[in-house]
Scaffold this motif. Structure first.
Motif, PDB file in Angstrom:
ATOM      1  N   ILE A   1       0.834  -1.210   0.000  1.00  0.00           N
ATOM      2  CA  ILE A   1       0.000   0.000   0.000  1.00  0.00           C
ATOM      3  C   ILE A   1       0.867   1.258   0.000  1.00  0.00           C
ATOM      4  CG2 ILE A   1      -0.299   0.229   2.495  1.00  0.00           C
ATOM      5  CD1 ILE A   1      -3.132   0.725   0.060  1.00  0.00           C
ATOM      6  N   VAL A   2       2.063   1.167   0.592  1.00  0.00           N
ATOM      7  CA  VAL A   2       2.966   2.313   0.661  1.00  0.00           C
ATOM      8  C   VAL A   2       3.329   2.794  -0.742  1.00  0.00           C
ATOM      9  CG1 VAL A   2       5.266   3.062   1.432  1.00  0.00           C
ATOM     10  CG2 VAL A   2       3.856   1.632   2.906  1.00  0.00           C
ATOM     11  N   GLU A   3       3.418   1.880  -1.677  1.00  0.00           N
ATOM     12  CA  GLU A   3       3.785   2.240  -3.049  1.00  0.00           C
ATOM     13  C   GLU A   3       2.706   3.052  -3.755  1.00  0.00           C
ATOM     14  OE1 GLU A   3       4.689  -1.531  -4.802  1.00  0.00           O
ATOM     15  OE2 GLU A   3       6.389  -1.863  -3.467  1.00  0.00           O
ATOM     16  N   THR A   4       1.501   3.101  -3.205  1.00  0.00           N
ATOM     17  CA  THR A   4       0.406   3.843  -3.833  1.00  0.00           C
ATOM     18  C   THR A   4       0.207   5.228  -3.220  1.00  0.00           C
ATOM     19  OG1 THR A   4      -1.298   2.989  -2.354  1.00  0.00           O
ATOM     20  CG2 THR A   4      -0.787   1.675  -4.312  1.00  0.00           C
ATOM     21  N   ILE A   5       1.023   5.584  -2.240  1.00  0.00           N
ATOM     22  CA  ILE A   5       0.886   6.884  -1.571  1.00  0.00           C
ATOM     23  C   ILE A   5       1.748   7.918  -2.294  1.00  0.00           C
ATOM     24  CG2 ILE A   5       1.262   8.159   0.579  1.00  0.00           C
ATOM     25  CD1 ILE A   5       0.871   5.483   2.052  1.00  0.00           C
ATOM     26  N   TYR A   6       1.147   9.068  -2.579  1.00  0.00           N
ATOM     27  CA  TYR A   6       1.866  10.163  -3.238  1.00  0.00           C
ATOM     28  C   TYR A   6       1.726  11.436  -2.426  1.00  0.00           C
ATOM     29  CZ  TYR A   6       2.483   7.187  -7.262  1.00  0.00           C
ATOM     30  OH  TYR A   6       2.861   6.164  -8.083  1.00  0.00           O
ATOM     31  N   GLN A   7       2.723  12.281  -2.520  1.00  0.00           N
ATOM     32  CA  GLN A   7       2.755  13.563  -1.819  1.00  0.00           C
ATOM     33  C   GLN A   7       2.834  14.669  -2.869  1.00  0.00           C
ATOM     34  OE1 GLN A   7       2.817  14.087   1.635  1.00  0.00           O
ATOM     35  NE2 GLN A   7       2.762  16.264   1.227  1.00  0.00           N
ATOM     36  N   LEU A   8       1.919  15.625  -2.785  1.00  0.00           N
ATOM     37  CA  LEU A   8       1.961  16.772  -3.686  1.00  0.00           C
ATOM     38  C   LEU A   8       2.788  17.860  -3.008  1.00  0.00           C
ATOM     39  CD1 LEU A   8       0.959  17.956  -6.366  1.00  0.00           C
ATOM     40  CD2 LEU A   8      -0.998  18.882  -5.120  1.00  0.00           C
ATOM     41  N   VAL A   9       3.900  18.233  -3.653  1.00  0.00           N
ATOM     42  CA  VAL A   9       4.842  19.188  -3.078  1.00  0.00           C
ATOM     43  C   VAL A   9       4.850  20.448  -3.928  1.00  0.00           C
ATOM     44  CG1 VAL A   9       7.248  19.563  -2.428  1.00  0.00           C
ATOM     45  CG2 VAL A   9       6.251  17.281  -2.228  1.00  0.00           C
ATOM     46  N   LYS A  10       4.772  21.600  -3.254  1.00  0.00           N
ATOM     47  CA  LYS A  10       4.840  22.877  -3.960  1.00  0.00           C
ATOM     48  C   LYS A  10       6.160  23.534  -3.580  1.00  0.00           C
ATOM     49  CE  LYS A  10       1.057  25.263  -4.437  1.00  0.00           C
ATOM     50  NZ  LYS A  10      -0.104  26.156  -4.225  1.00  0.00           N
ATOM     51  N   ASP A  11       6.968  23.873  -4.596  1.00  0.00           N
ATOM     52  CA  ASP A  11       8.263  24.505  -4.315  1.00  0.00           C
ATOM     53  C   ASP A  11       8.098  26.010  -4.099  1.00  0.00           C
ATOM     54  OD1 ASP A  11       8.095  25.677  -6.841  1.00  0.00           O
ATOM     55  OD2 ASP A  11       9.516  24.294  -7.774  1.00  0.00           O
TER      56      ASP A  11
ATOM     57  N   LEU B   1       4.368  15.924  -8.050  1.00  0.00           N
ATOM     58  CA  LEU B   1       3.771  14.749  -7.434  1.00  0.00           C
ATOM     59  C   LEU B   1       4.868  13.711  -7.216  1.00  0.00           C
ATOM     60  CD1 LEU B   1       1.036  13.596  -6.517  1.00  0.00           C
ATOM     61  CD2 LEU B   1       0.815  12.557  -8.771  1.00  0.00           C
ATOM     62  N   LEU B   2       5.139  13.396  -5.956  1.00  0.00           N
ATOM     63  CA  LEU B   2       6.218  12.465  -5.616  1.00  0.00           C
ATOM     64  C   LEU B   2       5.656  11.230  -4.930  1.00  0.00           C
ATOM     65  CD1 LEU B   2       8.693  15.039  -3.998  1.00  0.00           C
ATOM     66  CD2 LEU B   2       8.760  14.155  -6.333  1.00  0.00           C
ATOM     67  N   SER B   3       6.233  10.082  -5.259  1.00  0.00           N
ATOM     68  CA  SER B   3       5.868   8.869  -4.517  1.00  0.00           C
ATOM     69  C   SER B   3       6.399   9.031  -3.101  1.00  0.00           C
ATOM     70  CB  SER B   3       6.474   7.627  -5.172  1.00  0.00           C
ATOM     71  OG  SER B   3       7.875   7.610  -4.958  1.00  0.00           O
ATOM     72  N   ILE B   4       5.922   8.218  -2.201  1.00  0.00           N
ATOM     73  CA  ILE B   4       6.374   8.308  -0.814  1.00  0.00           C
ATOM     74  C   ILE B   4       7.881   8.075  -0.716  1.00  0.00           C
ATOM     75  CG2 ILE B   4       5.923   5.909  -0.162  1.00  0.00           C
ATOM     76  CD1 ILE B   4       5.127   8.900   2.043  1.00  0.00           C
TER      77      ILE B   4
ATOM     78  N   ASP C   1      10.427  10.913   0.589  1.00  0.00           N
ATOM     79  CA  ASP C   1      11.295  10.581   1.720  1.00  0.00           C
ATOM     80  C   ASP C   1      12.763  10.840   1.374  1.00  0.00           C
ATOM     81  OD1 ASP C   1      11.609   9.456   4.407  1.00  0.00           O
ATOM     82  OD2 ASP C   1      12.597   7.786   3.364  1.00  0.00           O
ATOM     83  N   ALA C   2      13.202  10.413   0.183  1.00  0.00           N
ATOM     84  CA  ALA C   2      14.592  10.625  -0.241  1.00  0.00           C
ATOM     85  C   ALA C   2      14.892  12.115  -0.371  1.00  0.00           C
ATOM     86  CB  ALA C   2      14.858   9.915  -1.560  1.00  0.00           C
ATOM     87  N   LYS C   3      13.955  12.868  -0.945  1.00  0.00           N
ATOM     88  CA  LYS C   3      14.151  14.311  -1.115  1.00  0.00           C
ATOM     89  C   LYS C   3      14.191  15.012   0.247  1.00  0.00           C
ATOM     90  CE  LYS C   3      12.686  17.822  -4.339  1.00  0.00           C
ATOM     91  NZ  LYS C   3      11.812  18.137  -5.447  1.00  0.00           N
ATOM     92  N   PHE C   4      13.307  14.621   1.148  1.00  0.00           N
ATOM     93  CA  PHE C   4      13.265  15.224   2.478  1.00  0.00           C
ATOM     94  C   PHE C   4      14.561  14.965   3.236  1.00  0.00           C
ATOM     95  CE2 PHE C   4      12.362  14.870   7.030  1.00  0.00           C
ATOM     96  CZ  PHE C   4      11.873  16.148   7.289  1.00  0.00           C
TER      97      PHE C   4
ATOM     98  N   ALA D   1      19.834  16.611   5.456  1.00  0.00           N
ATOM     99  CA  ALA D   1      21.058  15.920   5.840  1.00  0.00           C
ATOM    100  C   ALA D   1      22.148  16.874   6.335  1.00  0.00           C
ATOM    101  CB  ALA D   1      21.582  15.084   4.675  1.00  0.00           C
ATOM    102  N   THR D   2      22.163  18.079   5.796  1.00  0.00           N
ATOM    103  CA  THR D   2      23.210  19.027   6.183  1.00  0.00           C
ATOM    104  C   THR D   2      22.839  19.858   7.398  1.00  0.00           C
ATOM    105  OG1 THR D   2      22.311  20.660   4.636  1.00  0.00           O
ATOM    106  CG2 THR D   2      24.087  19.198   3.825  1.00  0.00           C
ATOM    107  N   MET D   3      21.609  19.741   7.881  1.00  0.00           N
ATOM    108  CA  MET D   3      21.164  20.513   9.044  1.00  0.00           C
ATOM    109  C   MET D   3      21.739  19.902  10.321  1.00  0.00           C
ATOM    110  SD  MET D   3      17.217  21.266   8.294  1.00  0.00           S
ATOM    111  CE  MET D   3      16.688  22.235   6.928  1.00  0.00           C
ATOM    112  N   HIS D   4      22.107  20.759  11.245  1.00  0.00           N
ATOM    113  CA  HIS D   4      22.622  20.311  12.545  1.00  0.00           C
ATOM    114  C   HIS D   4      21.636  20.766  13.608  1.00  0.00           C
ATOM    115  CE1 HIS D   4      26.414  19.187  10.706  1.00  0.00           C
ATOM    116  NE2 HIS D   4      26.408  20.363  10.084  1.00  0.00           N
TER     117      HIS D   4
END
Length: 124
Positions: free
Chosen positions: A88-98, A105-108, A112-115, A120-123
């Motif tokens: 079911i996780v493969e059917t979830i999409y997130q609409l992201v506005k830059d 429209l990104l898959s979960i 997740d990879a983009k987030f 990653a560089t934040m401390h």
């Protein structure tokens, strides 16, 4: 429902659970002790705390039926995924506005990879 009071020389707080079960609960057909409420104005005697009893009944019903209820709901809502629920996780999409207002429209997995890439560089 009949509330039975325990009268004995034994201190109930010092009794073993097996003794409480045999001496009190098996005889009264109760599954455990109940909290008593203070009697109301001009009333004699006391009553079992109905809120506690109701909460205990709900807890028992939910604990015994939760798995079956969740399974039935999932099968009803996602019938094509009942054999492989994690798919079911493969059917979830997130609409992201830059920041420019463009929508993507990104898959979960992509989201997740983009987030994680952007944080990653934040401390902290």
């Amino acid at each position: 429902y009949q509330l039975t009071t325990f009268h004995s020389d034994a201190e109930i707080r010092e009794m073993e659970m097996e003794a409480i079960q045999a001496t009190i609960l098996d005889i009264t057909h109760q599954d455990g002790p109940y909290t008593l409420s203070t009697p109301g104005f001009a009333q004699q005697g006391t009553v079992a705390d109905s809120v506690e009893i109701s909460d205990r009944i709900k807890e028992q019903i939910l604990s015994k039926g939760k798995e079956a209820i969740c399974d039935a709901i999932f099968k009803s809502l996602c019938p094509s995924h009942s054999a492989n629920p994690h798919s079911i996780v493969e059917t979830i999409y997130q609409l992201v506005k830059d920041s420019n207002g463009n929508c993507e429209l990104l898959s979960i997995n992509q989201y997740d990879a983009k987030f994680h890439g952007s944080t990653a560089t934040m401390h902290f």
